[in-house]
Design an enzyme around this catalytic site. Structure first.
Site, PDB file in Angstrom:
ATOM      1  N   CYS A 178       0.832  -1.202   0.000  1.00 38.55           N
ATOM      2  CA  CYS A 178       0.000   0.000   0.000  1.00 38.55           C
ATOM      3  C   CYS A 178       0.870   1.257   0.000  1.00 38.55           C
ATOM      4  O   CYS A 178       0.461   2.300  -0.529  1.00 38.55           O
ATOM      5  CB  CYS A 178      -0.941  -0.004   1.192  1.00 38.55           C
ATOM      6  N   HIS A 593      -1.254   7.379   7.043  1.00 43.94           N
ATOM      7  CA  HIS A 593      -0.887   6.101   7.651  1.00 43.94           C
ATOM      8  C   HIS A 593      -1.856   5.820   8.793  1.00 43.94           C
ATOM      9  O   HIS A 593      -2.135   6.695   9.614  1.00 43.94           O
ATOM     10  CB  HIS A 593       0.543   6.145   8.195  1.00 43.94           C
ATOM     11  N   HIS A 601      -1.365   0.683   7.534  1.00 46.28           N
ATOM     12  CA  HIS A 601      -1.857   0.730   6.159  1.00 46.28           C
ATOM     13  C   HIS A 601      -1.724   2.157   5.645  1.00 46.28           C
ATOM     14  O   HIS A 601      -1.932   3.118   6.397  1.00 46.28           O
ATOM     15  CB  HIS A 601      -3.315   0.277   6.127  1.00 46.28           C
TER      16      HIS A 601
END
Length: 1047
Positions: A178, A593, A601
């Site tokens: 990601c 974040h 993630h």
């Protein structure tokens, strides 16, 4: 050869100490410069050894002179604070070809590129997730089937993966990538950067170049990045696969302890590689002139460091890329910048006599793309691991940087002095105001104006002549031990006795009450304490003083608040004059974040400059967003999500976001027209492959449909009659029909008919039916208008009550009543049979244009859905009370989803949403704790069982809690569950447990709100209306006797 080696004198890279000191400060959290300096000296400049020395338990505190802190800031010394590879000062090349296997044993990404740029040091963000980076890529290539569906698995239906119109294309998560998606999408949507990458041509003599490591990785990566960008432009897929580019990157992220670098370091690496690739091309084309690197021109700026050391002034020009900013202790971006631009004592900058030391930074040249790294991680020495800073930090959509420019330094210094003076005055005013708002000397303090008001109310109360205890004792029986105002719950448990308390007693009257009705306090009892003795003269003087003092306090408080507001406004507008708003930078992208320091993630919010809206790029999902959603996810302080990197662009440099035009026609080039010919062919080939997938899928569906049609034409043997239901086995049904419900209405209909016959015994069936319908409607209307306790829901007794409360059309109600009295269940005697026939005849007489049957069916379907939702809720709560949380969860999930759909049509269509949400949330929390306990046991079977609970029950439910972001309790619960598992990252555990945890965490931390499919709804027992009402009342009463657990 690096750029530095081209432009700098050899041997000048030895004075790099300040960068290392800043990194050590960030890594260890130690601010004592002497300690850091000594550790660096003792380790001979080795950062790993220095960190190990500083974090050791028996670390000594060395003594060192203060002057060493500033030695690298003197003229001739150099200091880098950020990512980049261009400079006009000497640096040390840390990532040359012989340094790629640099050992790193610390919890931060200390393998810097060839220049050691960042002032704040790089965190070890996501170090645990990186353990599966290579495995994930290999697994993706082999298309291995996974036991549980994961966020990056493809749908077998290619139409689910088809791009809609011109929607932006997402990037597939190929195994905890990601971070890659967030950075690449931010840069891709910068049109000038996109053009540079798409139009990049490899050097003509690339095959003749020495195949060193940099060239071996940079040029292939540029090729894959061009292909990836081309697919993002013209693909017909909803999202594309970046595996080939990521596979090249994995070598740079590889280290002995399998650390994965964070977004800031990845961006550094990416720009570093791009710079090297463009530098090769630039040197080939320069024809004797000094080469210009477009990456440097786009992302790098310069600032001037102006300082004083022991009375000696110095100036240094330095280059920066990503500019690091500390978050802790600041409320907005400007405060961070102000702190970053000033170091040490700055009074000496304006005085010839002061011996204090300090320095200021002034931007002399800003890059078109200005990136700020927000340092949200700090090293906890006590725990020996990094921790995330969740403090709130605001940043504006338009950032004016005039106050930080070297050309404005004089006026900025004046304004800074004025702001400093105003803030000192503001502090004094706030301290004075606090004395008014928190008055008192004890632990509990109150606003002074309230204290005076309470005193005034006490003095003005009607005086009493007896003690409140004596007063109660005189009116209550000696045998009574109950206080005058017993709580309703106490009375309900004990019950009043007429033999104990006379019926005329005021005390008895105070406790007799109907449920949910407030008791009335007898008027002869004082509402508040009152003075025993006070004369009119005393009261008059006291009231006058208290009124006057309260008015004075109110005026003083108001004056202080207004003065504070004026000062705040003055400070806010200090830089708003025309001369200080000439350098606007617009927010282009925010990299977010969510999670903790060791796992999380990433996603990005990117501004669409042509549609003037924000877009959210979350791996394969690309959705429209708003500034409000961006604030909620990016500012921090609200949940574990916060901005980690901000990308601003010069608002006056329109070429950064300007579309390309056809030079001949002047029309805007869009889509495939913007691609070079080689990339256009590449995308066309990929689109052909995808179109073939669609055709194969269509052919497969057509074949299945043909087979089903043929099978349907084959005569079948009659199905055997269903076996009779054995006694004790419950019947199950999906949704009870209206006929099934009407069986339970027979008794109500018969009662209405009997009452009508008693009133009009000599009338005919039609008149009796009309009267019976009116009587039944009056009864149901009365039920609909009552306000019963939660355990008594009259809507379950009859559909008409539901219709009345939800304002159904009159025609719907009338036909429903006719159907009730025309039901065949009333054919048991002659009188009821005659009324049934009249009702049926009237139903047949209703013309199609008199009532909308589709609307009629919708209302009855809604009622069936309401009863079904009630049963889901009831069975779920029963399982919950039995502590069967896994069974309860599925029922409560369907209860919540169905109920939410009902409530979307009206507030009385469903049940209390907060109640269902509470028990759904409690199920998840208890299951999460149970799964965590199984994981902690260490037993393989129990660990697997715990992870199955998480993967199959909890993880699929998280989007249901996150989809409605206004439900703060649900969001907090999700954060609690995630924090529970993230807490294991800093603990020692067996390698197999660590591997399982690392594989599981990305699924738990995925913040996508895409709802995944559940199993079919559980079957529901078929209850009669009486049974349903009885069981519902029983479970709701049991809940009222149970602590609400904060609900």
């Amino acid at each position: 050869m690096t750029v530095e080696q081209n432009v700098l004198q050899p041997g000048g890279a030895a004075k790099h100490q300040q960068t290392f000191l800043n990194q050590l400060r960030e890594i260890t959290g130690i601010n004592d410069i002497q300690v850091l300096q000594q550790a660096l000296k003792d380790s001979n400049g080795n950062l790993e050894l220095a960190v190990a020395f500083l974090t050791a338990k028996n670390a000594k505190v060395p003594q060192l002179e203060e002057a060493t802190y500033y030695q690298t800031a003197l003229p001739g010394n150099d200091r880098y604070i950020s990512v980049g590879s261009q400079a006009d000062t000497n640096v040390i090349d840390l990532t040359g070809d012989d340094k790629d296997d640099l050992q790193r044993a610390i919890a931060l990404s200390l393998e810097e590129s060839n220049r050691a740029f960042r002032e704040t040091g790089i965190t070890d963000e996501e170090q645990a997730i990186s353990r599966v980076l290579e495995a994930s890529i290999a697994e993706n290539k082999a298309s291995l089937k996974r036991t549980h569906p994961e966020v990056w698995s493809d749908s077998p239906n290619p139409y689910d993966r088809k791009r809609q119109d011109n929607c932006p294309v997402g990037l597939k998560n190929v195994g905890n990538t990601c971070w890659f998606s967030a950075v690449i999408q931010s840069l891709f949507n910068l049109l000038e950067f996109r053009r540079l990458v798409l139009n990049f041509n490899p050097p003509a003599n690339a095959q003749d170049l020495p195949r060193n490591q940099k060239e071996h990785r940079n040029l292939p990566f540029m090729r894959e990045l061009r292909y990836l960008f081309a697919l993002l432009v013209g693909s017909k897929r909803k999202y594309v696969d970046p595996s080939r580019a990521v596979e090249i990157l994995k070598d740079a992220f590889k280290s002995n302890d399998s650390q994965q670098q964070d977004v800031s370091e990845f961006t550094h690496k990416l720009l570093d590689w791009l710079e090297d690739a463009f530098q090769i091309k630039a040197e080939e084309e320069r024809d004797g002139e000094k080469s210009k690197n477009p990456m440097v021109e786009l992302f790098y700026g310069r600032f001037l460091a102006v300082g004083v050391l022991e009375g000696k002034k110095f100036e240094n020009t330095e280059m920066f890329g990503q500019y690091p900013l500390q978050v802790n202790g600041f409320k907005d971006l400007h405060e961070c910048l102000e702190a970053a631009m000033i170091e040490g004592e700055i009074e000496s900058l304006h005085s010839e006599n002061s011996a204090k030391s300090g320095q200021e930074h002034w931007f002399t040249e800003l890059p078109p793309v200005l990136t700020f790294e927000l340092s949200r991680f700090e090293f906890n020495q006590a725990l020996g691991r990094p921790e995330k800073i969740h403090n709130k930090l605001e940043f504006p959509p338009i950032l004016y940087l005039d106050r930080y420019m070297h050309k404005n330094r004089e006026i900025t210094r004046i304004k800074r002095d004025e702001i400093k003076r105003l803030k000192e005055y503001l502090t004094v005013l706030q301290q004075r105001l606090e004395r008014y708002l928190s008055y008192g000397s004890g632990p509990k303090r109150f606003p002074l104006v309230d204290v005076l008001q309470y005193a005034l109310e006490f003095a003005s109360s009607k005086p009493v002549c007896t003690s409140p205890v004596d007063d109660l004792g005189a009116s209550a029986p000696a045998s009574s031990t109950l206080p005058a105002q017993t709580s309703p719950s106490t009375i309900e448990q004990q019950g009043p006795s007429s033999s104990d308390v006379p019926s005329t007693s005021p005390v008895q009257r105070s406790v007799i009450h109907k449920p949910f009705t407030q008791s009335r306090i007898p008027p002869d009892l004082p509402m508040h304490p009152a003075p025993r003795h006070i004369t009119e003269e005393e009261l008059s003087v006291l009231e006058g003083c208290l009124h006057r003092w309260r008015t004075e306090v109110e005026n003083d408080t108001r004056d202080l608040q207004e003065s504070i507001s004026r000062i705040h406004r003055t400070i806010e507008l200090m830089y708003s004059d025309k001369t200080m708003v000439q350098v606007p930078y617009r927010l282009h992208a925010v990299l977010v974040h969510e999670g903790q320091a060791n796992a999380g993630h990433y996603w990005a919010y990117i501004y669409d400059h042509h549609q003037n809206r924000w877009m959210k790029y979350n791996d394969i999902s690309v959705t429209k967003s708003t500034w409000e959603e961006l604030e909620r996810d990016s500012f921090g302080g609200y949940r574990n999500a916060s901005a980690y990197c901000l990308m601003y662009i010069n608002d006056k440099e329109q070429y950064l976001i300007q579309e390309e035009f056809n030079k001949e026609t002047g029309q805007i080039l869009v889509g495939m027209d913007t691609l070079p010919s080689d990339l256009r062919d590449y995308v066309k080939e990929d689109n052909k492959r995808f179109e073939k997938e669609l055709e194969e899928w269509d052919a497969e569906l057509a074949q299945k449909a043909q087979q089903e049609k043929l099978l349907s034409q084959i005569p079948r043997a009659p199905a055997p009659s269903p076996a009779p239901v054995q006694a004790g086995e419950p019947e199950y049904l999906e949704q009870p029909s209206r006929t099934d419900i009407s069986k339970h209405l027979k008794e109500d209909s018969v009662q209405a008919i009997n009452k009508a016959l008693a009133e009009q015994e000599d009338r005919g069936p039609e008149a009796i039916m009309d009267t019976a319908i009116k009587l039944e409607y009056s009864r149901l209307l009365k039920l609909a208008q009552e306000d019963p306790p939660p355990e008594c829901d009259y809507r379950l007794r009859h559909a008409i009550v539901y219709f009345i409360q939800n304002q159904a059309p009159k025609k719907i109600i009338e036909r429903t009543l006719l159907e009730q009295f025309g039901d065949h269940n009333l054919s048991f005697d002659e009188r009821c049979r005659n009324i049934m026939k009249v009702a049926q005849a009237k139903l047949e007489m209703i013309k199609p244009d008199e009532i909308n049957m589709e609307e009629y069916e919708r209302w009855h379907q809604d009622y069936r859905n309401f009863r079904e939702t009630t049963m889901f809720l009831m069975v779920g709560l029963e399982f919950f009370q039995k502590k069967s949380y896994m069974e309860a969860l599925l029922y409560l999930i369907y209860a919540y989803q169905n109920n939410k759909e009902l409530l979307s049509k009206g507030p009385y269509r469903g049940h209390d949403e907060e109640l269902i949400s509470h028990y759904r949330r409690e199920c998840l929390l208890k299951l999460n704790e149970h799964a965590a306990a199984l994981f902690e046991s260490g037993d393989d079977q129990e660990v697997n069982n715990g992870l199955i609970i998480m993967n199959e029950l909890i993880v699929p439910c998280l989007p249901l809690l996150l989809v409605d972001e206004m439900e703060e309790k649900d969001i907090v619960a999700v954060e609690d569950m995630r924090n529970r598992w993230c807490s294991y990252l800093g603990q020692e555990m067996e390698p197999n447990l660590q591997e399982k945890l690392t594989d599981f965490l990305p699924k738990l931390l995925d913040c996508s709100t895409e709802i995944k499919g559940f199993n079919d709804p559980p079957k529901l027992p078929s209850y009669s209306t009486h049974e349903l009402c009885e069981r519902y009342a029983r479970i709701m009463l049991s809940l009222s006797r149970t602590p609400a657990d904060g609900r």
